[in-house]
Enzyme design. Structure first.
Site, mmCIF file in Angstrom:
data_model
loop_
_atom_site.group_PDB
_atom_site.id
_atom_site.type_symbol
_atom_site.label_atom_id
_atom_site.label_comp_id
_atom_site.label_asym_id
_atom_site.label_seq_id
_atom_site.Cartn_x
_atom_site.Cartn_y
_atom_site.Cartn_z
ATOM 1 N N GLN A 1 46.928 50.367 40.934
ATOM 2 C CA GLN A 1 45.791 50.521 39.964
ATOM 3 C C GLN A 1 44.762 51.305 40.868
ATOM 4 O OE1 GLN A 1 45.392 50.435 36.493
ATOM 5 N NE2 GLN A 1 43.534 51.603 36.867
ATOM 6 N N LYS B 1 47.934 47.333 30.325
ATOM 7 C CA LYS B 1 49.348 47.691 30.618
ATOM 8 C C LYS B 1 50.397 46.697 30.829
ATOM 9 C CE LYS B 1 47.529 51.635 33.289
ATOM 10 N NZ LYS B 1 47.049 51.989 34.674
ATOM 11 N N ASP C 1 53.844 56.121 38.116
ATOM 12 C CA ASP C 1 52.410 56.964 37.650
ATOM 13 C C ASP C 1 52.659 58.266 37.865
ATOM 14 O OD1 ASP C 1 50.527 55.390 36.497
ATOM 15 O OD2 ASP C 1 49.667 54.749 38.413
#
Length: 285
Positions: free
Chosen positions: A94, A50, A117
């Site tokens: 994460q 990412k 997200d």
């Protein structure tokens, strides 16, 4: 019949190029902060991918690493700082997090406008209402692939295997909003094969290698394999390779849905910057 393989790499590359052009034309720098707690090898790989993709499209990346024994309070404090940082448009924590940290509390702490997200309950609610803001990258990638290959969704029978908040449920809602007739299957579905065999569009997202066998697939169906399972033979999906002899369209693993997830995350980061700059009205405004 041999399925046409859906090229996720090619579409993801095109989306990244589009995002790079948008970032270059934006009135100010766009910033994305990624937060990794601990040293889980898989999470480290995902974050590195990412981070690399973020830099390549011109987004300013802030790669924040915290030790395994970080307390929930310390992580929440960092999230609060990032929420108030004007240089940061998107925040990505994460998952999974270490056991001493309540993941739900951390997800709820992220500013919904910066929640690229799409995990925050506020964003989940907007998706449910049919007025989405940020949506998880993998479901967005699935819909982008279906559109790229001209798959007719209106009136189609769509079956989703998996009911996670990150993939299964959002994919089902996106398909429903496109007027598909949607069935969600899961570990307690009594006759999985009977459900999948009638699907025009089948999305497998359970993380069980080869759970979808050729006999479970309607001839000519579009099959989207979200599964990425590490086995002794390498990376495999949730769909048995033999399905290629029955399906009309099929995503390979790797190279199908996987590349799309990061591409859609980058697109969501630009969207967050547009929301924050009032260039685009937020659905809840």
């Amino acid at each position: 019949m041999t399925a046409t393989l859906i090229d996720g790499k090619a579409l993801a590359a095109r989306i990244r190029a589009e995002v790079a052009a948008e970032v270059a034309a934006f009135a100010r720098p766009i910033g994305l902060a990624t937060v990794l707690v601990g040293d889980d090898p898989a999470s480290d790989v995902y974050i590195r991918m990412k981070h690399k993709a973020t830099i390549e499209v011109g987004i300013q990346a802030r790669d924040l690493r915290l030790p395994e024994d970080t307390s929930e309070g310390e992580l929440l404090g960092l999230v609060t700082e990032l929420n108030s940082d004007d240089a940061i448009d998107g925040i990505l924590v994460q998952l999974p997090l270490p056991g001493q940290i309540d993941e739900g509390r951390v997800i709820r702490a992220v500013d919904p406008v910066k929640d690229v997200d799409g995990f925050h309950p506020f964003n989940a609610g907007l998706l449910l209402a049919g007025t989405p803001a940020h949506v998880p990258g993998t479901p967005l990638g699935v819909l982008a692939l279906l559109d790229e290959y001209g798959v007719e969704l209106e009136g189609a029978d769509a079956v989703v295997i998996g009911r996670s908040d990150i993939v299964g449920k959002p994919v089902a809602l996106l398909l429903l909003h496109r007027h598909a007739t949607v069935t969600i299957c899961h570990s307690r579905t009594r006759d999985l094969a009977a459900e999948t065999a009638r699907a025009d569009v089948l999305v497998a997202a359970v993380g069980v290698p080869g759970i979808v066998t050729p006999s479970m697939v309607k001839p000519g169906a579009t099959v989207i394999d979200v599964g990425i399972n590490r086995t002794e033979e390498g990376l495999v999906g949730d769909v048995d390779p033999g399905v290629a002899e029955h399906a009309g369209l099929l995503t390979p693993v790797p190279g199908g849905v996987g590349p799309m997830t990061i591409a859609m995350l980058l697109r969501s980061t630009v969207r967050a910057a547009r929301y924050r700059s009032k260039e685009v009205a937020h659905p809840a405004a």
